[in-house]
Design an enzyme around this catalytic site. Structure first.
Site, PDB file in Angstrom:
ATOM      1  N   ARG A 168       0.848  -1.184   0.000  1.00  0.00           N
ATOM      2  CA  ARG A 168       0.000   0.000   0.000  1.00  0.00           C
ATOM      3  C   ARG A 168       0.887   1.239   0.000  1.00  0.00           C
ATOM      4  O   ARG A 168       2.071   1.185   0.364  1.00  0.00           O
ATOM      5  CB  ARG A 168      -0.913   0.015   1.227  1.00  0.00           C
ATOM      6  CG  ARG A 168      -1.847  -1.185   1.341  1.00  0.00           C
ATOM      7  CD  ARG A 168      -2.716  -1.074   2.589  1.00  0.00           C
ATOM      8  NE  ARG A 168      -3.653  -2.194   2.726  1.00  0.00           N
ATOM      9  CZ  ARG A 168      -3.399  -3.309   3.383  1.00  0.00           C
ATOM     10  NH1 ARG A 168      -2.214  -3.458   3.986  1.00  0.00           N
ATOM     11  NH2 ARG A 168      -4.293  -4.265   3.462  1.00  0.00           N
ATOM     12  N   LYS A 195      -2.517  -2.298   7.913  1.00  0.00           N
ATOM     13  CA  LYS A 195      -3.764  -2.086   8.645  1.00  0.00           C
ATOM     14  C   LYS A 195      -3.687  -2.803   9.991  1.00  0.00           C
ATOM     15  O   LYS A 195      -3.227  -3.930  10.086  1.00  0.00           O
ATOM     16  CB  LYS A 195      -4.943  -2.606   7.822  1.00  0.00           C
ATOM     17  CG  LYS A 195      -5.231  -1.749   6.585  1.00  0.00           C
ATOM     18  CD  LYS A 195      -6.498  -2.195   5.879  1.00  0.00           C
ATOM     19  CE  LYS A 195      -6.814  -1.278   4.717  1.00  0.00           C
ATOM     20  NZ  LYS A 195      -8.055  -1.680   4.005  1.00  0.00           N
ATOM     21  N   HIS A 258      -3.175   2.281  -5.598  1.00  0.00           N
ATOM     22  CA  HIS A 258      -3.924   1.054  -5.370  1.00  0.00           C
ATOM     23  C   HIS A 258      -4.130   0.276  -6.666  1.00  0.00           C
ATOM     24  O   HIS A 258      -4.261  -0.956  -6.654  1.00  0.00           O
ATOM     25  CB  HIS A 258      -5.266   1.355  -4.701  1.00  0.00           C
ATOM     26  CG  HIS A 258      -5.513   0.498  -3.490  1.00  0.00           C
ATOM     27  ND1 HIS A 258      -4.700   0.509  -2.373  1.00  0.00           N
ATOM     28  CD2 HIS A 258      -6.465  -0.438  -3.236  1.00  0.00           C
ATOM     29  CE1 HIS A 258      -5.149  -0.358  -1.487  1.00  0.00           C
ATOM     30  NE2 HIS A 258      -6.216  -0.950  -1.990  1.00  0.00           N
ATOM     31  N   ARG A 261      -1.177  -1.838  -6.946  1.00  0.00           N
ATOM     32  CA  ARG A 261      -1.310  -2.968  -6.007  1.00  0.00           C
ATOM     33  C   ARG A 261      -2.217  -4.043  -6.608  1.00  0.00           C
ATOM     34  O   ARG A 261      -1.903  -5.241  -6.546  1.00  0.00           O
ATOM     35  CB  ARG A 261      -1.869  -2.447  -4.687  1.00  0.00           C
ATOM     36  CG  ARG A 261      -2.174  -3.511  -3.620  1.00  0.00           C
ATOM     37  CD  ARG A 261      -2.553  -2.782  -2.341  1.00  0.00           C
ATOM     38  NE  ARG A 261      -3.306  -3.594  -1.398  1.00  0.00           N
ATOM     39  CZ  ARG A 261      -2.750  -4.347  -0.436  1.00  0.00           C
ATOM     40  NH1 ARG A 261      -1.443  -4.413  -0.333  1.00  0.00           N
ATOM     41  NH2 ARG A 261      -3.515  -5.024   0.407  1.00  0.00           N
ATOM     42  N   HIS A 285      -3.628  -9.257   3.899  1.00  0.00           N
ATOM     43  CA  HIS A 285      -5.053  -9.481   4.149  1.00  0.00           C
ATOM     44  C   HIS A 285      -5.230 -10.472   5.289  1.00  0.00           C
ATOM     45  O   HIS A 285      -4.697 -11.582   5.242  1.00  0.00           O
ATOM     46  CB  HIS A 285      -5.732 -10.039   2.897  1.00  0.00           C
ATOM     47  CG  HIS A 285      -5.850  -9.061   1.779  1.00  0.00           C
ATOM     48  ND1 HIS A 285      -6.067  -9.425   0.462  1.00  0.00           N
ATOM     49  CD2 HIS A 285      -5.769  -7.696   1.768  1.00  0.00           C
ATOM     50  CE1 HIS A 285      -6.127  -8.357  -0.295  1.00  0.00           C
ATOM     51  NE2 HIS A 285      -5.944  -7.289   0.469  1.00  0.00           N
ATOM     52  N   TYR A 294     -10.031 -11.083  -6.230  1.00  0.00           N
ATOM     53  CA  TYR A 294      -9.265 -11.132  -7.470  1.00  0.00           C
ATOM     54  C   TYR A 294      -9.620 -12.327  -8.350  1.00  0.00           C
ATOM     55  O   TYR A 294      -9.170 -12.409  -9.486  1.00  0.00           O
ATOM     56  CB  TYR A 294      -7.763 -11.129  -7.146  1.00  0.00           C
ATOM     57  CG  TYR A 294      -7.340  -9.842  -6.482  1.00  0.00           C
ATOM     58  CD1 TYR A 294      -7.218  -8.670  -7.224  1.00  0.00           C
ATOM     59  CD2 TYR A 294      -7.115  -9.777  -5.112  1.00  0.00           C
ATOM     60  CE1 TYR A 294      -6.856  -7.476  -6.613  1.00  0.00           C
ATOM     61  CE2 TYR A 294      -6.753  -8.585  -4.497  1.00  0.00           C
ATOM     62  CZ  TYR A 294      -6.629  -7.441  -5.253  1.00  0.00           C
ATOM     63  OH  TYR A 294      -6.294  -6.254  -4.644  1.00  0.00           O
TER      64      TYR A 294
END
Length: 311
Positions: A168, A195, A258, A261, A285, A294
């Protein structure tokens, strides 16, 4: 002066169904519905088109004139599915037609012409959840070619870092010199600002290692240990986005962090089919369902194929 909200409205005497076979009172009732609604001329035209569409379908499917009292929930459902399956209309178009029919049937109920709204329980179609878009191979090549033509070693390192590690923008600007371990044979980057403030260690492929080493050799001698720096200190989130904006203009297509990414995620699964666990670990994640976006297109195609079965 005419009112744009009433100009072009249909009165109860208009045959809004043209030459479509309908019951003797159907056109009058629909005309009354339009006259009772507080809608613009454009909205009324859209509703008329939707109801005509439904009337044509009803007559063709049931081989009988359209009579509102004989419309069933099955009719509404099959009409919706036919628009999507047979006529290949967009989900938004199908849902708008369904809403038009539902609202008219509700008015018929409220005005005492029907006892039950046959469209009430018919759900709108869900918009297909597609995988996040990324750059294609030709666009990636164009981006790196333009970077090379300008001998922009910092941009090359920034774009390579995101495209090859899937980090990110927050990961990138927080990267310190101590977070990089690079050699000719391998490389690792530790991202500490993910995150939930959780860090992760990801591999740095050869192309990204070369780009980073070339940049570090020219990195200005500034205070602090941030890997990426600008004229006024560490490169910021805004600085990365400005760099993306610059090359968006140069390349002729939109570039943002993004998107790069997402590009990495698509390419990883293309080269490593089905390896969602590894991709989730690289992207940071916690929930594998996030990574499954995806491959959502393939799963949706399977669902659509199942929905097309009719008995």
């Amino acid at each position: 002066m005419s009112d744009s909200r009433t100009e072009g409205r249909h009165n109860s005497g208009d045959n809004v169904f043209d030459n479509i076979p309908v019951g003797k009172d159907e056109a009058r009732l629909f005309g009354e519905y339009l006259d009772s609604s507080d809608l613009s001329a454009n909205s009324q035209r859209a509703i008329v088109n939707d109801l005509r569409k439904f009337a044509r379908w009803f007559v063709d499917a049931n081989q009988e004139p359209l009579t509102f009292a004989r419309v069933t929930t099955r009719d509404i459902t099959d009409f919706r599915d036919s628009l999507r399956r047979d006529q290949e209309q967009a989900v938004a178009t199908v849902n708008r037609a369904l809403v038009s029919v539902r609202r008219f049937c509700r008015w018929l109920c409220e005005d005492g012409h029907l006892q039950v709204n046959p469209a009430k329980g018919v759900k709108e179609l869900r918009k297909q959840e597609l995988a996040p878009k990324g750059l294609d191979r030709a666009q990636v090549r164009r981006l790196f070619r333009e970077v090379e033509l300008r001998n922009d070693v910092r941009a090359n390192a920034v774009f390579s870092s995101i495209i090859y590690t899937g980090c990110r923008v927050g990961d990138l600007v927080s990267l310190t010199l101590g977070d990089l371990l690079l050699s000719e044979r391998s490389g690792t980057a530790v991202f500490r600002s993910g995150k939930g403030n959780k860090q992760r260690s990801v591999p740095v492929p050869l192309a990204a290692r070369k780009a980073l080493v070339a940049y570090l050799e020219t990195r200005p001698p500034v205070e602090g240990d941030a890997v990426f720096v600008g004229e006024r200190g560490p490169l910021s989130d805004k600085g990365v986005r400005c760099l993306c904006d610059k090359y968006s203009v140069v390349c002729g297509f939109k570039i943002h962090p993004h998107l790069l990414r997402h590009t990495m995620a698509h390419k990883f699964l293309e080269d490593n089919p089905g390896d969602l666990v590894s991709l989730a670990q690289i992207l940071g994640h916690e929930n594998l369902n996030t990574t499954k976006r995806y491959v959502a297109r393939t799963e949706q195609e399977l669902a659509d194929a199942s929905e097309r079965m009719q008995f």
